[in-house]
Design a protein around this motif. Structure first.
Motif, PDB file in Angstrom:
ATOM      1  N   MET A   1       0.837  -1.201   0.000  1.00 31.60           N
ATOM      2  CA  MET A   1       0.000   0.000   0.000  1.00 31.60           C
ATOM      3  C   MET A   1       0.867   1.243   0.000  1.00 31.60           C
ATOM      4  O   MET A   1       1.826   1.346   0.775  1.00 31.60           O
ATOM      5  N   ILE A   2       0.548   2.167  -0.882  1.00 31.14           N
ATOM      6  CA  ILE A   2       1.227   3.465  -0.943  1.00 31.14           C
ATOM      7  C   ILE A   2       0.331   4.499  -0.281  1.00 31.14           C
ATOM      8  O   ILE A   2      -0.852   4.609  -0.613  1.00 31.14           O
ATOM      9  N   VAL A   3       0.886   5.246   0.666  1.00 30.69           N
ATOM     10  CA  VAL A   3       0.114   6.254   1.387  1.00 30.69           C
ATOM     11  C   VAL A   3       0.810   7.607   1.272  1.00 30.69           C
ATOM     12  O   VAL A   3       1.765   7.878   2.002  1.00 30.69           O
ATOM     13  N   PRO A   4       0.367   8.461   0.329  1.00 31.84           N
ATOM     14  CA  PRO A   4       0.906   9.818   0.296  1.00 31.84           C
ATOM     15  C   PRO A   4       0.283  10.672   1.388  1.00 31.84           C
ATOM     16  O   PRO A   4      -0.915  10.551   1.676  1.00 31.84           O
ATOM     17  N   ILE A   5       1.102  11.504   2.013  1.00 32.31           N
ATOM     18  CA  ILE A   5       0.598  12.468   2.983  1.00 32.31           C
ATOM     19  C   ILE A   5       0.222  13.731   2.213  1.00 32.31           C
ATOM     20  O   ILE A   5       1.061  14.348   1.556  1.00 32.31           O
ATOM     21  N   LEU A   6      -1.060  14.083   2.269  1.00 37.25           N
ATOM     22  CA  LEU A   6      -1.559  15.243   1.523  1.00 37.25           C
ATOM     23  C   LEU A   6      -0.983  16.533   2.096  1.00 37.25           C
ATOM     24  O   LEU A   6      -0.720  16.626   3.293  1.00 37.25           O
TER      25      LEU A   6
ATOM     26  N   LEU B   1       5.041   5.011   2.925  1.00 34.20           N
ATOM     27  CA  LEU B   1       4.561   6.326   3.334  1.00 34.20           C
ATOM     28  C   LEU B   1       5.390   7.380   2.619  1.00 34.20           C
ATOM     29  O   LEU B   1       6.618   7.416   2.785  1.00 34.20           O
ATOM     30  N   VAL B   2       4.744   8.226   1.805  1.00 34.80           N
ATOM     31  CA  VAL B   2       5.518   9.150   0.982  1.00 34.80           C
ATOM     32  C   VAL B   2       5.172  10.602   1.291  1.00 34.80           C
ATOM     33  O   VAL B   2       4.016  10.995   1.382  1.00 34.80           O
ATOM     34  N   ASP B   3       6.215  11.398   1.469  1.00 34.44           N
ATOM     35  CA  ASP B   3       6.106  12.832   1.757  1.00 34.44           C
ATOM     36  C   ASP B   3       7.449  13.451   1.371  1.00 34.44           C
ATOM     37  O   ASP B   3       8.493  12.914   1.769  1.00 34.44           O
ATOM     38  N   PRO B   4       7.463  14.530   0.591  1.00 36.60           N
ATOM     39  CA  PRO B   4       8.749  15.042   0.089  1.00 36.60           C
ATOM     40  C   PRO B   4       9.752  15.445   1.160  1.00 36.60           C
ATOM     41  O   PRO B   4      10.950  15.230   1.011  1.00 36.60           O
ATOM     42  N   MET B   5       9.264  16.022   2.273  1.00 37.69           N
ATOM     43  CA  MET B   5      10.182  16.608   3.241  1.00 37.69           C
ATOM     44  C   MET B   5      10.042  15.969   4.617  1.00 37.69           C
ATOM     45  O   MET B   5       8.951  15.884   5.171  1.00 37.69           O
ATOM     46  N   LEU B   6      11.153  15.515   5.168  1.00 42.64           N
ATOM     47  CA  LEU B   6      11.199  15.052   6.551  1.00 42.64           C
ATOM     48  C   LEU B   6      11.927  16.146   7.325  1.00 42.64           C
ATOM     49  O   LEU B   6      13.147  16.164   7.389  1.00 42.64           O
ATOM     50  N   ALA B   7      11.158  17.077   7.865  1.00 43.19           N
ATOM     51  CA  ALA B   7      11.747  18.249   8.520  1.00 43.19           C
ATOM     52  C   ALA B   7      11.838  18.029  10.029  1.00 43.19           C
ATOM     53  O   ALA B   7      12.801  17.455  10.533  1.00 43.19           O
ATOM     54  N   THR B   8      10.810  18.424  10.792  1.00 46.90           N
ATOM     55  CA  THR B   8      10.829  18.200  12.234  1.00 46.90           C
ATOM     56  C   THR B   8      10.588  16.732  12.568  1.00 46.90           C
ATOM     57  O   THR B   8      10.923  16.278  13.663  1.00 46.90           O
TER      58      THR B   8
ATOM     59  N   CYS C   1       9.332   4.735   4.781  1.00 47.23           N
ATOM     60  CA  CYS C   1       9.087   6.158   4.539  1.00 47.23           C
ATOM     61  C   CYS C   1       9.998   6.624   3.407  1.00 47.23           C
ATOM     62  O   CYS C   1      11.222   6.449   3.489  1.00 47.23           O
ATOM     63  N   ILE C   2       9.416   7.189   2.378  1.00 42.94           N
ATOM     64  CA  ILE C   2      10.194   7.693   1.248  1.00 42.94           C
ATOM     65  C   ILE C   2      10.059   9.210   1.213  1.00 42.94           C
ATOM     66  O   ILE C   2       8.953   9.742   1.063  1.00 42.94           O
ATOM     67  N   ASP C   3      11.189   9.898   1.371  1.00 44.33           N
ATOM     68  CA  ASP C   3      11.223  11.364   1.365  1.00 44.33           C
ATOM     69  C   ASP C   3      12.311  11.811   0.404  1.00 44.33           C
ATOM     70  O   ASP C   3      13.312  11.102   0.215  1.00 44.33           O
ATOM     71  N   VAL C   4      12.143  12.983  -0.169  1.00 41.80           N
ATOM     72  CA  VAL C   4      13.191  13.525  -1.036  1.00 41.80           C
ATOM     73  C   VAL C   4      14.337  14.050  -0.177  1.00 41.80           C
ATOM     74  O   VAL C   4      15.501  13.705  -0.390  1.00 41.80           O
TER      75      VAL C   4
END
Length: 212
Positions: A72-77, A128-135, A156-159
């Motif tokens: 399952m791919i889950v993008p964070i909106l 789980l996909v989201d471009p930025m892993l900041a905080t 978790c896949i982040d740019v």
């Protein structure tokens, strides 16, 4: 937590163009998709396989196919939507769920405003996909959300990632959850506004424009 930084000349080149403030939104969207495909190649190495008997034009054989249940791919909106196309191109048999989360820019708290996920994720490998892993707050909250539904294998896949976010993941994610983080680069630090430095700015705004 397992961290994998994708080291590849194509990733380095595309990431440099992605960071450039003069790169237009249409090019930015294309690059996000291309980088995610390169990341997903590494992120999917641990998918379970099963035997698949087939016949080639020459002879029968036993090949391999991805074992059920489907990943399952889950993008964070909303920014995660920009990564969905690249993921689906590489993993077209996956199912897609959606998780709406945003950061309160004043308090930095994570607000969950939408979800479209199965009630039971037991046995599912979730990407789980989201471009930025900041905080790290959004990803921690998202992982907890998935774990409550039975997910124990989460990638978790982040740019981009910041050291502060990676540290928070290690400290706050339940050790019972087997999770891996795949990124194109780990940047230097977060600034006072919790933006990644040098980063690439607000990924959602650069993908889709500024929304007041």
């Amino acid at each position: 937590m397992e961290l994998h930084v994708v080291s590849h000349p194509l990733v380095e080149h595309k990431l440099t163009v992605l960071r450039d403030k003069n790169t237009p939104s249409n090019t930015f969207r294309e690059l996000i998709s291309e980088i995610v495909m390169l990341e997903a190649y590494e992120a999917t190495r641990d998918l379970l396989l099963e035997d698949k008997p087939i016949e080639t034009p020459v002879a029968p054989m036993v090949g391999k196919q991805i074992a059920p249940p489907r990943p399952m791919i889950v993008p964070i909106l909303r920014a995660g939507l920009g990564m969905l196309d690249g993921m689906m191109k590489l993993l077209p048999t996956a199912e897609v769920g959606f998780l709406g989360m945003k950061r309160d820019e004043r308090t930095l708290d994570i607000i969950t405003y939408a979800n479209r996920l199965p009630d039971d994720l037991t046995g599912r490998h979730v990407f789980l996909v989201d471009p930025m892993l900041a905080t790290g707050g959004t990803l921690v909250a998202a992982i907890h959300y998935l774990a409550e539904r039975g997910a124990r294998e989460i990638t978790c896949i982040d740019v981009l990632a910041a050291p502060e976010g990676l540290k928070r993941l290690e400290q706050e994610v339940n050790p019972d959850v087997n999770f891996k983080v795949v990124v194109a680069a780990v940047d230097d630090h977060l600034n006072e506004q919790a933006y990644i430095v040098p980063g690439l700015g607000d990924a959602g705004d650069r993908l889709y424009g500024v929304v007041d």
